[in-house]
Motif scaffolding. Structure first.
Motif, mmCIF file in Angstrom:
data_model
loop_
_atom_site.group_PDB
_atom_site.id
_atom_site.type_symbol
_atom_site.label_atom_id
_atom_site.label_comp_id
_atom_site.label_asym_id
_atom_site.label_seq_id
_atom_site.Cartn_x
_atom_site.Cartn_y
_atom_site.Cartn_z
ATOM 1 N N SER A 38 18.205 4.638 11.213
ATOM 2 C CA SER A 38 18.123 5.169 9.849
ATOM 3 C C SER A 38 17.031 4.553 8.989
ATOM 4 O O SER A 38 16.960 4.852 7.789
ATOM 5 C CB SER A 38 19.477 5.026 9.117
ATOM 6 N N THR B 189 13.876 14.984 9.967
ATOM 7 C CA THR B 189 13.926 13.757 10.764
ATOM 8 C C THR B 189 15.075 13.863 11.766
ATOM 9 O O THR B 189 16.058 14.571 11.546
ATOM 10 C CB THR B 189 14.144 12.498 9.895
ATOM 11 N N GLN C 34 14.523 8.702 1.588
ATOM 12 C CA GLN C 34 15.490 8.942 0.519
ATOM 13 C C GLN C 34 15.101 8.265 -0.775
ATOM 14 O O GLN C 34 15.601 8.627 -1.841
ATOM 15 C CB GLN C 34 16.892 8.486 0.949
ATOM 16 N N ASP D 115 12.814 9.166 15.125
ATOM 17 C CA ASP D 115 13.036 7.725 15.100
ATOM 18 C C ASP D 115 13.857 7.369 16.339
ATOM 19 O O ASP D 115 15.085 7.469 16.326
ATOM 20 C CB ASP D 115 13.787 7.329 13.827
ATOM 21 N N ASP E 8 14.969 7.508 7.712
ATOM 22 C CA ASP E 8 15.746 8.293 6.750
ATOM 23 C C ASP E 8 15.873 7.561 5.421
ATOM 24 O O ASP E 8 15.710 8.148 4.348
ATOM 25 C CB ASP E 8 17.140 8.583 7.302
ATOM 26 N N ASN E 9 16.167 6.273 5.479
ATOM 27 C CA ASN E 9 16.311 5.490 4.257
ATOM 28 C C ASN E 9 15.003 5.435 3.483
ATOM 29 O O ASN E 9 14.997 5.479 2.242
ATOM 30 C CB ASN E 9 16.784 4.073 4.586
ATOM 31 N N VAL F 234 18.028 16.369 -0.311
ATOM 32 C CA VAL F 234 18.489 16.042 1.037
ATOM 33 C C VAL F 234 19.475 17.082 1.570
ATOM 34 O O VAL F 234 20.447 17.442 0.889
ATOM 35 C CB VAL F 234 19.157 14.651 1.075
ATOM 36 N N GLY G 187 19.732 13.519 12.108
ATOM 37 C CA GLY G 187 20.432 12.371 12.686
ATOM 38 C C GLY G 187 20.498 12.510 14.199
ATOM 39 O O GLY G 187 19.514 12.871 14.848
ATOM 40 N N ARG H 232 17.964 16.099 7.331
ATOM 41 C CA ARG H 232 18.330 14.965 8.185
ATOM 42 C C ARG H 232 19.189 15.452 9.336
ATOM 43 O O ARG H 232 20.353 15.792 9.163
ATOM 44 C CB ARG H 232 19.105 13.916 7.386
ATOM 45 N N PHE I 77 14.352 17.600 2.420
ATOM 46 C CA PHE I 77 14.475 16.626 3.494
ATOM 47 C C PHE I 77 15.692 16.970 4.342
ATOM 48 O O PHE I 77 16.829 16.799 3.911
ATOM 49 C CB PHE I 77 14.595 15.231 2.874
ATOM 50 N N GLU J 140 21.953 17.365 4.681
ATOM 51 C CA GLU J 140 22.583 16.594 5.750
ATOM 52 C C GLU J 140 23.116 17.555 6.814
ATOM 53 O O GLU J 140 24.114 18.260 6.591
ATOM 54 C CB GLU J 140 23.728 15.747 5.199
#
Length: 205
Positions: free
Chosen positions: A27, A143, A34, A22, A30-31, A40, A84, A82, A80, A42
């Motif tokens: 986000s 992601t 979710q 992205d 990501d949102n 998830v 970031g 993430r 998932f 992190e």
């Protein structure tokens, strides 16, 4: 939203882990995921616990990752990851064959029983009479808030099997129904010699 799901499903169908980028880094992607049925992981939390706040040991964080992985496997849901804006080093730091093996990022290899059963403990099969079944629907999704042009430099050494990931770039309008580019897929094998660096446009009619 349907195009994001198409990209994920297309990559999974070829036995690849989708890495969805992205570029906006706001986000939205990501949102979106979710709200789905996911476990998830992190990346920033892992980094913080071990290297910044030092609240947990590396082994404790690996156990946390193992439990997330097992929950996704048992539930037939998506793991998932993430990333970031980070470049957390899963490959050389957090991955471990008994907890969170590198093969998590190589679905074909991970589905081999000898591979995924390494992370299973007796406590994980108490509710299934000592038998573990990798449920249908299990998959892995990554992601990152990153531009395609910089993804190899940032994540190439951080994510295991990076060259075999299906790198998908979300064009801003795609979240509301435009297009999404999927790199590294071909119609014959689902893999290309360029792997994560290749690129084809692939969107539903």
């Amino acid at each position: 939203q349907q195009h994001i799901m198409f990209a994920r499903d297309e990559a999974v169908a070829w036995g690849r882990v989708p890495l969805i980028l992205d570029p906006k880094g706001d986000s939205d992607v990501d949102n979106f995921f979710q709200y789905a049925r996911v476990q998830v992981v992190e990346a920033r939390w892992c980094l913080n616990q071990v290297h910044i706040s030092k609240t947990l040991t590396l082994e404790e964080v690996r156990e946390h990752l193992r439990k997330k992985l097992v929950a996704a496997m048992k539930g037939g849901s998506c793991l998932f990851v993430r990333m970031g804006t980070t470049a957390v080093d899963f490959k050389n730091t957090f991955c471990h064959k008994k907890f969170f093996p590198e093969s998590v990022f190589d679905p074909i290899k991970f589905r081999n029983k000898k591979e995924h059963l390494q992370v299973i403990r007796a406590e994980d099969t108490k509710d299934t009479s000592g038998v573990f079944v990798l449920r249908s629907g299990f998959c892995v999704l990554v992601t990152a808030a990153c531009e395609l042009a910089h993804v190899e430099e940032r994540l190439g050494k951080a994510l295991p099997h990076f060259a075999d990931l299906a790198v998908c770039t979300v064009i801003p309008q795609s979240i509301t129904g435009e297009v999404i580019d999927i790199a590294g897929l071909d119609e014959k094998s689902g893999r290309t010699s360029k792997g994560g660096g290749g690129g084809v446009s692939n969107a539903p009619d």
